[in-house]
Each structure stands twice: as C-alpha cells, then as structure tokens.
Write a protein that holds these residues in place. Structure first.
Motif, PDB file in Angstrom:
ATOM      1  N   THR A 100       0.838  -1.192   0.000  1.00 17.86           N
ATOM      2  CA  THR A 100       0.000   0.000   0.000  1.00 17.86           C
ATOM      3  C   THR A 100       0.877   1.248   0.000  1.00 17.86           C
ATOM      4  O   THR A 100       2.090   1.183   0.240  1.00 17.86           O
ATOM      5  N   GLN A 128       1.759  -1.118  -6.215  1.00 20.70           N
ATOM      6  CA  GLN A 128       0.877  -0.583  -5.187  1.00 20.70           C
ATOM      7  C   GLN A 128      -0.581  -0.865  -5.532  1.00 20.70           C
ATOM      8  O   GLN A 128      -0.947  -0.979  -6.702  1.00 20.70           O
ATOM      9  N   THR A 130      -4.793  -1.591  -3.415  1.00 20.86           N
ATOM     10  CA  THR A 130      -5.542  -1.768  -2.170  1.00 20.86           C
ATOM     11  C   THR A 130      -5.036  -3.039  -1.498  1.00 20.86           C
ATOM     12  O   THR A 130      -4.438  -3.912  -2.150  1.00 20.86           O
ATOM     13  N   LYS A 132      -6.608  -5.649  -0.653  1.00 19.95           N
ATOM     14  CA  LYS A 132      -7.177  -6.823  -1.317  1.00 19.95           C
ATOM     15  C   LYS A 132      -6.504  -7.069  -2.659  1.00 19.95           C
ATOM     16  O   LYS A 132      -6.237  -8.216  -3.031  1.00 19.95           O
ATOM     17  N   GLN A 133      -6.216  -5.993  -3.397  1.00 18.23           N
ATOM     18  CA  GLN A 133      -5.552  -6.147  -4.694  1.00 18.23           C
ATOM     19  C   GLN A 133      -4.158  -6.743  -4.546  1.00 18.23           C
ATOM     20  O   GLN A 133      -3.763  -7.628  -5.309  1.00 18.23           O
ATOM     21  N   SER A 151      -7.020  -7.015   5.136  1.00 13.67           N
ATOM     22  CA  SER A 151      -7.511  -7.894   4.059  1.00 13.67           C
ATOM     23  C   SER A 151      -6.656  -9.109   3.714  1.00 13.67           C
ATOM     24  O   SER A 151      -7.125  -9.997   3.011  1.00 13.67           O
ATOM     25  N   TYR A 197      -8.478   7.555   6.330  1.00 21.94           N
ATOM     26  CA  TYR A 197      -8.249   6.573   5.272  1.00 21.94           C
ATOM     27  C   TYR A 197      -9.559   5.989   4.736  1.00 21.94           C
ATOM     28  O   TYR A 197     -10.549   5.885   5.452  1.00 21.94           O
ATOM     29  N   GLY A 200     -10.900  -0.176   4.469  1.00 18.11           N
ATOM     30  CA  GLY A 200     -10.093  -1.251   3.898  1.00 18.11           C
ATOM     31  C   GLY A 200      -8.631  -0.896   3.795  1.00 18.11           C
ATOM     32  O   GLY A 200      -7.812  -1.731   3.427  1.00 18.11           O
ATOM     33  N   PHE A 201      -8.264   0.353   4.109  1.00 18.18           N
ATOM     34  CA  PHE A 201      -6.876   0.787   4.062  1.00 18.18           C
ATOM     35  C   PHE A 201      -6.372   1.083   5.471  1.00 18.18           C
ATOM     36  O   PHE A 201      -7.074   1.666   6.303  1.00 18.18           O
ATOM     37  N   ALA A 225      -6.587   7.151   0.302  1.00 17.38           N
ATOM     38  CA  ALA A 225      -5.690   6.027   0.554  1.00 17.38           C
ATOM     39  C   ALA A 225      -4.289   6.499   0.910  1.00 17.38           C
ATOM     40  O   ALA A 225      -3.445   5.707   1.307  1.00 17.38           O
TER      41      ALA A 225
END
Length: 323
Positions: A100, A128, A130, A132-133, A151, A197, A200-201, A225
């Motif tokens: 991140t 970089q 999220t 989850k990504q 995540s 944020y 999820g971050f 983010a």
C-alpha cells in the motif's frame, strides 16, 4: 498437455476471459490462444470455458478445478527456475513486492535502500494497490510478498507473518480546539469533521470499531488512501486528520499539530503475506528480516510449513515492535 496451454488457460482467466487482452499481454495471437485451449479441452474431454459464439462467457465447474491446478503447476515451474538460479548465482534474481501507499512511502524506504546496496543484482519491483488487490497479486503469483494491514487474511493460500504494531495520531492546524481537550476523548473527536483513510486501508476498521463501541457516528467528510492527501485537506481546513503515526514527518509537517490518539484506538498489525509453497531465495529471507528483525529464517520456514492459519501460534510469544 503442454505447459503453454496451461499458461493460456490461467492467463485468460486472469484477464476476465478476454482472449484479445490475453494475447496482447503474452505477445501472441488471439487465434493461437483459442486453438491451444480447444486442443487442451479436446485432450481432457471437458470444456474449461463455456462459450457464446466465439466469446468465452464463464469458467465451467470442471474448468475451475483445472484453472486452479494450472496455477499450481505454473508456480511450481517458477520454483524450479528459482532453485536453479539459487544454486547458480544466489545473489542474482528478482523480488516483487506488492504493498500500500503507506508502507511504500513510510515503512519501506530504509529497507529498500539497505537491500539494494547488499543485492545490487536483484531486480526489485514494487506494485501498489488496495490491500485486497495486493493480496490477490501474491495469490496469483504476480508478486512475491504482500505488505499491508488489512484484508490479507481473506486469502487462505497466504502465510501471514506479523511484522510490527502501530497506532494513530490526529493532525490539526495549530490553535485547533481539540488541542485543549485534556484528556482527548472519542466523544470530543466525534464533534468535528474527520479526514482519514478509505475503508479497507491502513487499519481503518479499528477506527470505525472504536467509534461504534462508544455508540458514536464519526463525521467522516473525506477519505483517501494516501496520508499525504489527508494532510493536504487538513491544511485546507476540511477537518481533523486521522493518520498512522509513522506517516508524520516532524519537519515537513511542522505546520500541523500532532495529537496522540493511541489511547483511543486499538493498535493495528502490519503483516507480510507469502503464497504457500513459494520457494524462498536467500535474499528473500534477508529482505524479510530487514523489514522485521524477528523474522529469522527458521521462524519463516516454520510458518511456511505450518497448516493454513496455524502459523499464528508461532508468533504468540513474540513481542512485536511498535512504530
């Protein structure tokens, strides 16, 4: 059955069944990919993809199992290459880190600097996204390590290594009324617009949980983010910033007042996720220990060999550093 056919099946799935995009990414032709997939289906006697005309519409139940196994085969072939590379030249190779913005901007720079000095012939790649990504990148074999707070636990094929704990602080312009709140409380904070944020971050879930436990509804007027973006809007008077403490630079942020908020929120833990079955090069162990000193080789190996989520037991007696 050819390795190339398995790669085509895997890549087509990763490209949302878009054969044209797959062909472009692999520098080959669309008809060639379609032909090889058909040949594989004929050999196996099942359809991997359902079709409507010339278009792939979905992965069949049999195809889902085949795609998963194809991914495992492709990862094992990469491991074979890594084994050969480790024995032929242990100081040359590549390392891909998915992380991140907060980790890339504030936690990783000294680690990257020291690593590249020690291993100048290792190509280092940073991606970089999220949380989850980036977890998905490692799960799919597109990256070696995922470094994040949120995540990673959603992916059962990742081994999670706790690295350090951290908490939050508030950023306000000098002279802001919150600076006079002694002690600072969530009730006082809830009276002001907040900039923090995206969900999820960077431990955002702990922030929301803290307000919810007090029966409060925070007035979040802007989310981002990137901690630097949050600071920008605090300076514009949009609201009180809530950021990771490590994201504060005493010199660059001297125009803002920093209010300690560790007593308001539970601390968060940053972890490194590694796909189970990954062949670990020597320099990969060094990178891990450079990021978190307690991640010694024997401990990492034990975590990689443990069953899914059983690696947590290995870290129960380890006191994680605070940042």
């Amino acid at each position: 059955m050819k390795l190339q056919q398995l790669r085509y099946v895997w890549e087509v799935t990763r490209h949302n069944l878009n054969v044209s995009a797959t062909a472009q990414s692999l520098f080959t032709s669309q008809p060639g990919i379609s032909k090889q997939i058909r040949l594989l289906e004929d050999e196996l006697g099942v359809e991997i993809f359902a079709r409507s005309g010339k278009h792939l519409t979905r992965v069949t139940p049999a195809g889902q199992a085949i795609v998963e196994l194809a991914g495992q085969v492709l990862r094992l072939t990469e491991n074979i290459k890594d084994v050969a590379q480790e024995h032929s030249d242990e100081r040359r190779g590549s390392l891909s880190i998915a992380t991140t913005h907060t980790q890339a901007r504030y936690a990783l720079p000294p680690v990257i600097r020291d690593f590249t000095r020690k291993y100048p012939d290792v190509a280092l790649h940073m991606q970089q996204g999220t949380p989850k990504q980036i977890a998905q990148m490692v799960s799919d074999g597109q990256a070696d390590f995922a470094i994040a707070t949120e995540s990673l636990e959603l992916f059962n094929d990742l081994v999670l290594l706790p690295c350090y704990r951290w908490n939050r602080c508030l950023l306000v312009p000098h002279g802001h009324p919150l600076a006079d709140e002694k002690p600072l409380t969530l009730e006082a904070l809830a009276r002001y617009p907040l900039v923090t944020y995206v969900f999820g971050f960077t431990g955002r879930s702990q922030l929301d949980d803290a307000f919810r436990a007090k029966g409060l509804s925070p007035n979040v007027v802007l989310t981002a983010a990137d901690a630097d973006v949050i600071k920008t809007y605090v300076r514009l008077g949009m609201g009180v910033g809530i950021v990771a403490h490590m994201a504060v630079d005493p010199e660059q942020d001297a125009d803002l007042e920093v209010l300690e908020a560790g007593h308001l929120f539970k601390s968060s833990t940053t972890k490194i996720g590694i796909r189970r079955g990954t062949f670990m090069r020597g320099y990969m162990y060094d990178f891990l220990q450079g990021f978190a000193a307690h991640l010694e080789r024997d401990l990492v190996d034990a975590a990689l060999e443990a069953g899914p989520r059983h690696e947590e037991a290995l870290f129960r007696d380890i006191t994680l550093p605070e940042r």
